[in-house]
Design a protein around this motif. Structure first.
Motif, PDB file in Angstrom:
ATOM      1  N   VAL A   1      93.943 -18.754  67.032  1.00 46.47           N
ATOM      2  CA  VAL A   1      93.152 -17.523  66.917  1.00 46.47           C
ATOM      3  C   VAL A   1      91.695 -17.778  67.335  1.00 46.47           C
ATOM      4  N   GLN A   2      91.203 -18.963  67.073  1.00 47.99           N
ATOM      5  CA  GLN A   2      89.838 -19.305  67.498  1.00 47.99           C
ATOM      6  C   GLN A   2      89.761 -19.376  69.028  1.00 47.99           C
ATOM      7  N   MET A   3      90.788 -19.941  69.649  1.00 45.34           N
ATOM      8  CA  MET A   3      90.800 -20.006  71.113  1.00 45.34           C
ATOM      9  C   MET A   3      90.696 -18.607  71.708  1.00 45.34           C
TER      10      MET A   3
ATOM     11  N   THR B   1      88.804 -29.023  72.650  1.00 44.13           N
ATOM     12  CA  THR B   1      87.852 -29.178  71.547  1.00 44.13           C
ATOM     13  C   THR B   1      86.868 -28.007  71.600  1.00 44.13           C
ATOM     14  N   PHE B   2      85.985 -27.929  70.601  1.00 43.10           N
ATOM     15  CA  PHE B   2      85.035 -26.815  70.553  1.00 43.10           C
ATOM     16  C   PHE B   2      84.017 -26.893  71.699  1.00 43.10           C
ATOM     17  N   ASN B   3      83.947 -28.047  72.375  1.00 42.64           N
ATOM     18  CA  ASN B   3      83.051 -28.141  73.537  1.00 42.64           C
ATOM     19  C   ASN B   3      83.463 -27.171  74.634  1.00 42.64           C
TER      20      ASN B   3
ATOM     21  N   HIS C   1      89.672 -29.400  66.821  1.00 43.38           N
ATOM     22  CA  HIS C   1      90.360 -28.577  67.817  1.00 43.38           C
ATOM     23  C   HIS C   1      90.407 -27.124  67.355  1.00 43.38           C
ATOM     24  N   PRO C   2      90.017 -26.189  68.209  1.00 40.61           N
ATOM     25  CA  PRO C   2      90.102 -24.782  67.814  1.00 40.61           C
ATOM     26  C   PRO C   2      91.560 -24.381  67.565  1.00 40.61           C
ATOM     27  N   THR C   3      91.736 -23.529  66.585  1.00 41.08           N
ATOM     28  CA  THR C   3      93.083 -23.014  66.328  1.00 41.08           C
ATOM     29  C   THR C   3      93.403 -21.934  67.370  1.00 41.08           C
TER      30      THR C   3
END
Ligand SMILES: Nc1ncnc2c1ncn2[C@@H]1O[C@H](COP(=O)(O)OP(=O)(O)OP(=O)(O)O)[C@@H](O)[C@H]1O
Length: 181
Positions: free
Chosen positions: A68-70, A43-45, A64-66
């Protein structure tokens, strides 16, 4: 001043100029790491960003980060300059906005000090409006203000003109303008 966030976001579309509106990257969502199919999605946490920001995302069903976000968020949070290219709809916009917003809320300042602290530059008015809308929806609950300004940014633009334009932005009382090229 926020330095070092130089996320170049490029739209990758299919042949012609048709823009796909693919569902966000749950399709790309996989934890690359332990290879276990049953590994829980992060999660973004996991980025240690401010809890209010995570809550705001949750309220928009962004949990949930995607992929590319991860990859991008951690690097930007560490202060790296990144160049990010991924397919349309993969979540690039939040990938660069979240670290900016997190940084802005970490360093609150009073109205009398209000100054531009971040700038987003995009290549079209349409994109400027889209990015503004996403940025506002996520940062407003944290009390951050932003504005959209249209200005031509060209390599040959004299530095004094560029600086003058940014000085004018500051009169607008915004934390960060989103400019179109
Ligand atoms: N982690 C996420 N979980 C669920 N939805 C998400 C997530 N990240 C972004 N989205 C949503 O997915 C949609 C597409 O995201 P976004 O516009 O950021 O993609 P993009 O890669 O920037 O696309 P483009 O290249 O077209 O600008 C948006 O509606 C956004 O709110």
């Amino acid at each position: 001043q926020i330095a070092g966030v130089s996320a170049c976001v490029r739209r990758v579309t299919t042949a012609g100029s048709h823009i796909q509106s693919a569902p966000p990257s749950v399709l790309m969502q996989k934890d690359e790491g332990d290879g276990s199919a049953s590994a829980p999605q992060k999660t973004f946490n996991c980025f240690n960003i401010c809890p209010e920001l995570v809550e705001t995302l949750h309220s928009q069903n962004i949990i949930h980060p995607t992929a590319v976000q991860m990859q991008a968020i951690l690097k930007i949070l560490k202060g790296c300059n990144i160049l990010c290219a991924a397919e349309t709809g993969s979540g690039k916009t939040l990938a660069y906005l979240l670290p900016i917003i997190n940084r802005l809320q970490e360093e609150p300042f009073t109205d009398s000090e209000r100054n531009i602290r971040a700038v987003v530059i995009v290549p079209s008015q349409e994109l400027a409006e889209q990015v503004t809308s996403v940025a506002r929806s996520v940062s407003k609950p944290l009390g951050l203000e932003m504005g959209v300004r249209h200005m031509r940014l060209q390599g040959e633009m004299p530095a004094t003109v560029r600086e003058g334009t940014f000085r004018n932005f500051q009169k607008g009382n915004v934390d960060w303008p989103i400019c179109r090229e």
